[in-house]
Design a protein around this motif. Structure first.
Motif, PDB file in Angstrom:
ATOM      1  N   GLN A   1      34.217  88.663  38.104  1.00 15.39           N
ATOM      2  CA  GLN A   1      34.852  87.341  38.066  1.00 15.39           C
ATOM      3  C   GLN A   1      35.756  87.223  36.850  1.00 15.39           C
ATOM      4  O   GLN A   1      35.368  86.700  35.817  1.00 15.39           O
TER       5      GLN A   1
ATOM      6  N   ALA B   1      29.383  82.384  51.592  1.00 19.56           N
ATOM      7  CA  ALA B   1      28.406  82.166  50.538  1.00 19.56           C
ATOM      8  C   ALA B   1      27.135  81.483  51.039  1.00 19.56           C
ATOM      9  O   ALA B   1      26.141  81.438  50.321  1.00 19.56           O
TER      10      ALA B   1
ATOM     11  N   THR C   1      29.372  89.592  40.706  1.00 22.05           N
ATOM     12  CA  THR C   1      28.603  89.012  41.813  1.00 22.05           C
ATOM     13  C   THR C   1      28.895  89.798  43.083  1.00 22.05           C
ATOM     14  O   THR C   1      29.797  90.627  43.112  1.00 22.05           O
TER      15      THR C   1
ATOM     16  N   LYS D   1      28.030  85.901  49.839  1.00 22.30           N
ATOM     17  CA  LYS D   1      28.928  85.980  48.697  1.00 22.30           C
ATOM     18  C   LYS D   1      28.314  85.244  47.511  1.00 22.30           C
ATOM     19  O   LYS D   1      27.607  84.261  47.679  1.00 22.30           O
ATOM     20  N   GLY D   2      28.579  85.739  46.319  1.00 24.10           N
ATOM     21  CA  GLY D   2      28.273  84.974  45.122  1.00 24.10           C
ATOM     22  C   GLY D   2      26.892  85.158  44.532  1.00 24.10           C
ATOM     23  O   GLY D   2      26.498  84.403  43.667  1.00 24.10           O
TER      24      GLY D   2
ATOM     25  N   SER E   1      30.392  90.324  46.798  1.00 21.57           N
ATOM     26  CA  SER E   1      31.648  89.822  47.339  1.00 21.57           C
ATOM     27  C   SER E   1      31.487  89.248  48.734  1.00 21.57           C
ATOM     28  O   SER E   1      32.341  88.530  49.216  1.00 21.57           O
TER      29      SER E   1
END
Lengths: 296, 170
Positions: free
Chosen positions: A188, A114, A225, A235-236, A227
């Motif tokens: 999510q 992330a 979001t 990520k995120g 991955s």
């Protein structure tokens, strides 16, 4: 003499058609980045574009500000209500961040998918013929931008870097029609549900998220979001919210329609995310790791 | 020194397309209509009629090349079709006497032609899935309308500019 001229014209016409086909074939090839003459031309044109579009952008900003000034009062009221929640949220975030860092230290796993370093960029041009959903930004290789990096705005993911030159880069928006435009994403839910953002529904203005397992429970309004599994995207990054779910043609997987969080229109300032963690190596440099099962 | 005004004018027209895109709100009409600015093409056509055809072909080739590289990434398309359209126009104006009103119709015809060629090319290389009806409704009419307005506003200044440039070049 006139006979000679028509022949000459015919030769020129045929010659240029051959060159045209060759050039189109060349530019459609699956290539990692553009060649150096293209880079050079892009830098030179981009320099002129910068001179032209920065003042134009400033003028537009000025009119925007005036328009915004009119509903400042309402906005202020709304923001004040948010402010109370913000203090609590802020303290929560700092606490969680600290927790996270400490726990990572315990695990000896300091890097995460992330983490990324944002590079601020200004949009200097949008393709005027509007066929390819391409924008040009004023940061390039000199600030460390490479092809395939994720491009975001404050509200979410908008696209990825298609090609770079020294001082400019071209960004392909998620709304572009290109079968190679794929992003690995998560919904999510209670357990993360993986899928691919692939394609854009122009009529509904929604992104299509495909390859969602048919037995997974996806509800409307869940957040989608990135991955971080695609190789270069962190990520995120927020992509959008699920609005509709349809089974695909064979009934093996589902397709979700995702309402994008960021607007693809009238982009002015974007961020390019340089992922901190190591990227996936090109195929020839990859090392295969064989995990042997322990004999019982 | 004054000869430099010609490239300067063409460069200004070249960037005017993208500057227009800065000011034009892209989701005007809810994104149903996609008007495309073709101001450079209009300037180029004025150049071919009121200045010199062969220079216009050269400029079309050069700036088409820049357009391909900088904006679309599909090399060759504008580089080839801009000079071709200049050539077609010069043939058309030969047997249609060129007053500004008749030239207006020729310009709109050229813009429609270029739009259709680019549409066909995009379908051919699978960069677009729009049907022809969609294309006509979403792009062609709005584009013609936008460029018609541009023509009405700038036809006389552009003609005068190119006639003056012709005098400068002798």
């Amino acid at each position: 003499m006139p006979q000679f001229f028509t022949n000459k014209r015919l030769i020129i016409l045929l010659g240029s058609i051959i060159i045209l086909v060759a050039l189109i074939g060349f530019s459609l090839r699956d290539r990692a980045n553009i060649t150096w003459p293209e880079k050079f031309v892009k830098d030179v044109t981009g320099f002129g574009q910068n001179i032209v579009s920065k003042p134009a952008g400033a003028v537009e900003q000025f009119f925007d500000d005036i328009r915004r000034l009119r509903n400042t009062y309402e906005e202020n009221e709304k923001l004040r209500t948010h402010l109370d929640e913000l203090a609590q949220l802020e303290s929560d975030v700092t606490r969680l961040k600290k927790d996270n860092a400490e726990l990572r230290k315990v695990l000896e796993k300091e890097e995460s998918l992330a983490d990324y370093e944002p590079v601020q960029a200004t949009v200097i041009a949008r393709n005027p013929d509007r066929w390819y959903e391409l924008i040009t930004i004023d940061q390039g290789e000199s600030s460390g931008i490479e092809p395939d990096m994720a491009v975001i705005t404050a509200s979410g993911l908008v696209g990825k870097v298609k090609s770079t030159s020294k001082f400019t880069s071209t960004v392909q928006l998620l709304s572009a029609h290109d079968p190679q435009n794929r992003v690995s994403a998560i919904i999510q839910a209670d357990a993360a549900i993986y899928g691919l953002i692939e394609g854009y529904d122009e009529e509904k203005k929604m992104l299509k998220m495909t390859k969602i397992p048919s037995d997974s429970n996806v509800a409307k309004g869940q957040t989608v979001t990135t991955s971080g599994l695609g190789g270069v995207f962190p990520k995120g990054l927020v992509i959008g919210k699920v609005t509709e779910l349809v089974p695909d043609e064979f009934g093996l997987t589902q397709t979700a329609l995702v309402e994008p969080a960021a607007s693809f229109y009238d982009l002015e300032h974007v961020m390019v995310s340089k992922r901190a963690m190591t990227k996936v190596l090109p195929e020839e440099d990859r090392q295969q790791v064989v995990i042997e099962e322990e004999a019982l | 020194m004054k000869k430099g005004l010609l490239p300067l004018l063409m460069i200004a027209l070249f960037y005017s397309d993208s500057v227009f895109m800065v000011f034009f709100p892209e989701n005007a009409f809810n994104g149903i209509y996609v008007p495309v600015p073709r101001f450079f093409l209009i300037g180029l056509l004025f150049m071919s009629v009121f200045f010199d055809r062969n220079t216009a072909i050269k400029y079309g080739f050069l700036f088409g090349f820049l357009f391909d590289m900088f904006y679309t990434g599909l090399l060759g398309a504008y580089m080839f079709f801009l000079p071709l359209i200049v050539y077609i126009t010069s043939k058309l104006t030969k047997w249609l006497h060129s007053t500004l009103v008749i030239f207006f119709i020729i310009v709109l015809f050229d813009i429609a032609l270029l739009e259709m060629i680019i549409y066909g090319l995009n379908v051919l290389v699978q960069r677009s899935e729009a049907s022809f009806e969609q294309f006509v409704f979403m792009r062609l009419w709005p584009t013609l309308a936008l460029n018609a307005i541009f023509y009405i506003l700038f036809a006389i200044p552009l003609r005068n500019a190119f006639q003056k440039l012709k005098n400068i070049f002798g």
